[in-house]
Structures are given as C-alpha cells and as structure tokens.
Motif scaffolding. Structure first.
Motif, PDB file in Angstrom:
ATOM      1  N   ALA A   1       0.831  -1.356   0.187  1.00 14.46           N
ATOM      2  CA  ALA A   1      -0.058   0.064   0.018  1.00 14.46           C
ATOM      3  C   ALA A   1       0.747   1.192  -0.144  1.00 14.46           C
ATOM      4  CB  ALA A   1      -1.057   0.044   1.078  1.00 14.46           C
ATOM      5  N   GLU A   2       2.136   1.240   0.906  1.00 15.00           N
ATOM      6  CA  GLU A   2       2.848   2.303   0.878  1.00 15.00           C
ATOM      7  C   GLU A   2       3.427   2.573  -0.553  1.00 15.00           C
ATOM      8  OE1 GLU A   2       3.250   4.750   2.821  1.00 15.00           O
ATOM      9  OE2 GLU A   2       1.862   3.970   4.438  1.00 15.00           O
ATOM     10  N   ALA A   3       3.886   1.339  -1.236  1.00 21.97           N
ATOM     11  CA  ALA A   3       4.727   1.599  -2.426  1.00 21.97           C
ATOM     12  C   ALA A   3       3.506   2.137  -3.539  1.00 21.97           C
ATOM     13  CB  ALA A   3       4.841   0.119  -3.289  1.00 21.97           C
ATOM     14  N   ALA A   4       2.334   1.916  -3.527  1.00 22.87           N
ATOM     15  CA  ALA A   4       1.235   2.452  -4.303  1.00 22.87           C
ATOM     16  C   ALA A   4       1.280   3.870  -3.981  1.00 22.87           C
ATOM     17  CB  ALA A   4      -0.089   1.759  -3.960  1.00 22.87           C
ATOM     18  N   LYS A   5       1.092   4.157  -2.861  1.00 18.04           N
ATOM     19  CA  LYS A   5       1.081   5.764  -2.410  1.00 18.04           C
ATOM     20  C   LYS A   5       2.329   6.468  -3.092  1.00 18.04           C
ATOM     21  CE  LYS A   5       1.315   8.950   1.680  1.00 18.04           C
ATOM     22  NZ  LYS A   5       1.304   8.999   3.214  1.00 18.04           N
ATOM     23  N   ALA A   6       3.585   5.855  -3.016  1.00 11.88           N
ATOM     24  CA  ALA A   6       4.508   6.627  -3.477  1.00 11.88           C
ATOM     25  C   ALA A   6       4.613   6.765  -4.771  1.00 11.88           C
ATOM     26  CB  ALA A   6       5.743   5.746  -3.169  1.00 11.88           C
ATOM     27  N   ALA A   7       3.679   6.045  -5.658  1.00 16.78           N
ATOM     28  CA  ALA A   7       3.444   5.816  -7.035  1.00 16.78           C
ATOM     29  C   ALA A   7       2.450   6.811  -7.715  1.00 16.78           C
ATOM     30  CB  ALA A   7       3.300   4.513  -7.507  1.00 16.78           C
ATOM     31  N   GLY A   8       1.820   7.645  -6.381  1.00 17.70           N
ATOM     32  CA  GLY A   8       0.518   8.251  -6.772  1.00 17.70           C
ATOM     33  C   GLY A   8      -0.763   7.752  -6.848  1.00 17.70           C
ATOM     34  N   TRP A   9      -0.796   6.322  -6.409  1.00 15.61           N
ATOM     35  CA  TRP A   9      -2.036   5.831  -6.013  1.00 15.61           C
ATOM     36  C   TRP A   9      -3.033   5.911  -4.867  1.00 15.61           C
ATOM     37  CZ3 TRP A   9      -4.123   1.751  -9.698  1.00 15.61           C
ATOM     38  CH2 TRP A   9      -3.428   1.884 -11.110  1.00 15.61           C
ATOM     39  N   ARG A  10      -4.135   5.726  -4.587  1.00 16.13           N
ATOM     40  CA  ARG A  10      -4.639   5.380  -3.664  1.00 16.13           C
ATOM     41  C   ARG A  10      -4.634   3.863  -3.272  1.00 16.13           C
ATOM     42  NH1 ARG A  10      -5.598  10.254  -1.816  1.00 16.13           N
ATOM     43  NH2 ARG A  10      -6.579  11.617  -3.163  1.00 16.13           N
ATOM     44  N   ALA A  11      -4.443   3.398  -2.170  1.00 12.78           N
ATOM     45  CA  ALA A  11      -4.472   1.765  -1.866  1.00 12.78           C
ATOM     46  C   ALA A  11      -5.565   1.623  -0.886  1.00 12.78           C
ATOM     47  CB  ALA A  11      -3.181   1.245  -1.601  1.00 12.78           C
ATOM     48  N   PHE A  12      -6.503   0.607  -0.925  1.00  8.94           N
ATOM     49  CA  PHE A  12      -7.457   0.020  -0.355  1.00  8.94           C
ATOM     50  C   PHE A  12      -7.220  -1.195   0.004  1.00  8.94           C
ATOM     51  CE2 PHE A  12      -8.794   3.558  -2.647  1.00  8.94           C
ATOM     52  CZ  PHE A  12      -9.633   4.495  -2.022  1.00  8.94           C
ATOM     53  N   ILE A  13      -6.804  -1.582   1.319  1.00 11.16           N
ATOM     54  CA  ILE A  13      -6.771  -3.044   1.814  1.00 11.16           C
ATOM     55  C   ILE A  13      -7.924  -3.313   2.457  1.00 11.16           C
ATOM     56  CG2 ILE A  13      -5.541  -4.484   3.367  1.00 11.16           C
ATOM     57  CD1 ILE A  13      -3.191  -2.345   3.480  1.00 11.16           C
ATOM     58  N   VAL A  14      -8.576  -4.558   1.824  1.00  3.93           N
ATOM     59  CA  VAL A  14     -10.009  -4.932   1.993  1.00  3.93           C
ATOM     60  C   VAL A  14     -10.100  -6.007   2.898  1.00  3.93           C
ATOM     61  CG1 VAL A  14     -12.178  -5.729   1.200  1.00  3.93           C
ATOM     62  CG2 VAL A  14     -10.998  -3.807  -0.182  1.00  3.93           C
ATOM     63  N   ASP A  15     -10.387  -5.948   4.089  1.00  7.22           N
ATOM     64  CA  ASP A  15     -10.416  -7.067   5.028  1.00  7.22           C
ATOM     65  C   ASP A  15     -11.828  -7.932   4.790  1.00  7.22           C
ATOM     66  OD1 ASP A  15     -10.281  -8.866   7.226  1.00  7.22           O
ATOM     67  OD2 ASP A  15     -10.290  -7.503   8.710  1.00  7.22           O
ATOM     68  N   SER A  16     -11.599  -9.201   4.475  1.00  4.28           N
ATOM     69  CA  SER A  16     -13.050 -10.041   4.262  1.00  4.28           C
ATOM     70  C   SER A  16     -13.414 -10.795   5.439  1.00  4.28           C
ATOM     71  CB  SER A  16     -12.601 -11.014   3.046  1.00  4.28           C
ATOM     72  OG  SER A  16     -12.539 -10.431   1.855  1.00  4.28           O
ATOM     73  N   TYR A  17     -12.424 -10.873   6.493  1.00  8.24           N
ATOM     74  CA  TYR A  17     -12.471 -11.350   7.636  1.00  8.24           C
ATOM     75  C   TYR A  17     -13.099 -10.638   8.968  1.00  8.24           C
ATOM     76  CZ  TYR A  17      -9.826 -15.037   5.531  1.00  8.24           C
ATOM     77  OH  TYR A  17      -9.301 -16.033   4.687  1.00  8.24           O
TER      78      TYR A  17
END
Length: 249
Positions: free
Chosen positions: A46-62
C-alpha cells in the motif's frame, strides 16, 4: 442475499485507505489478502502504491464476519468455507463502492490479490454476473470497465479452483507472479492458466520468483519461507507495474 451496496456497507468499515494527502481523484489499487488474513506485507505494498501516486485500499474479508486468524487457518485455508468463488462477491462490492468515492478515478482501477485473494479475483473475472451468482443479488450492476490492471501474487489455482481455465469476461493487463517452489501449484500449471488469460486478450507479464508460496510475508510457516530480497524485488515490480499503468498519477 446481499446487494452490492449492502456488502460494501459491511466491508467499508474494515477497509484501510492509504494514499496521498489530498482529495483529488487518483488511480486506486484494491488489495485482497490471502487465506491467512491481513498480514504485515500488505501495508508495504500500500505504501508503494502511495509513493507511485495511487490510493490503496486494503480490504479485509474476515473482520466484518468476526473471524480470527485461528479460525481462518483451519477453515478458509483448508477450503471448508469462503472459497474463492464465494469471496468474489466481496471484490465486486469493493469495486462498486470504491469507484464511487470522489477521491478515486473510477476509470483507473487496479486489483491486487495474494493467494486466496488472487483466486477470488480470477473467479470474479470468469463468472457470469447473473442475479444470485457470487452471493450477490445484483452482481451485474458492478461496472468492471474501469479495472485496467490485475496483480496476481501466487494465486491459488489448485483443486478447488474449478474455474481456473475458464475465460475471463473482462481482460485487463495482468502481472502474474509465480513462486518457483510453491507447494500449492507447479510452474507448468501456473503458466497454463496465464496462457488462458492471455488468450482472452489480456497482456500478461509472467514473473517466476525463486521462492516459496507467500515469500513476501514476513513469517515462515511450514513449507513457506520469507525471502527479504525477493520481497524487495516484488515491491519494485509492483511499483513499476502501477507506474506503467498510470504514468501521470
């Protein structure tokens, strides 16, 4: 049976958002964990995505289902509950909900799945979106046209993945990461699946990493061994993949 909106209402409180500190519409990558649940490696992606200018969404199914790690290791990881074709409804709901956020560009979405998460992505892509499929009353109401790329990290393509050779209905760009010493599949099996996706019209890049299943997870369980150097290479490739998909992010 859930609607897309009802399923997203269940998942949203358990979804972690990581991204640049602004409110402008940005490309978004949705991260889906493996059968062991949320682990320490996903925030790094997620932090790597942020550094690339993206928003990251970590979706918890549990979390929304009240399941802990001990339960999921003995039930989900053994195929007793929430197989990929059942969890795929979570993915559709997340796409549906996240694409409507004002800080997300709905035309530039990427999906990233690890193991069980990758299996779920593949089931979602190959299933006919008829009412009642994937555990949803209205799966066809989710628009997949904004999904431009998919990151498959050692996806589960074993005996329970009945549809692993079923053509996808939406064929975005794919980076498929296979572990050379994966105890759940052979490289030959993985390359057959990759070839099927490629035949659907997807541009598929295949990377065979010289490690075990879940090599980027910072623990070592059973036949799985953490490999710090390969993890850094996976993060590098993930970042490069996103930057190539959306160079202006």
């Amino acid at each position: 049976m859930d609607t897309l909106d009802a399923r997203w209402a269940m998942l949203e409180p358990h979804t972690t958002v990581v991204g640049p500190d602004d409110d402008r519409p940005r490309p978004a990558v949705l991260l889906f964990h493996g059968c062991g649940g949320l682990r320490d490696h996903l925030p790094r992606y997620a932090e790597a995505a942020k550094a690339a200018g993206w928003r990251a969404f970590i979706v918890d199914s549990y979390g929304p289902r009240g399941w802990n790690r001990a339960f999921t290791l003995t039930t989900v990881c053994t195929g007793l509950v929430l197989r990929g074709y059942e969890r795929a409804g979570d993915l559709l709901a997340a796409i549906h909900g996240i694409s409507r956020r004002p800080d997300v560009d709905p035309t530039m979405l990427s999906l990233a799945g690890w193991s069980h998460g990758g299996w779920s992505i593949m089931e979602m892509m190959s299933e006919d979106p008829l009412p009642g499929r994937l555990g949803l009353a209205n799966p066809g109401d989710c628009d997949l046209s904004g999904v431009k790329a998919v990151w498959l990290a050692y996806p589960y393509i074993g005996a329970w993945a009945f549809n692993r050779m079923k053509p996808w209905r939406h064929c975005p760009r794919v980076l498929a990461m296979t572990a050379r010493r994966d105890h759940l599949t052979t490289v030959t099996n993985a390359e057959r699946v990759n070839a099927m996706i490629r035949d659907c019209g997807s541009e598929v890049e295949s990377w065979i990493a010289e490690g075990t299943h879940a090599f980027d997870e910072p623990t070592s369980n059973g036949p799985m061994r953490h490999h710090p150097e390969l993890t850094l290479e996976a993060l590098r490739r993930f970042t490069a993949f996103l930057r190539d998909v959306a160079p202006e992010a």
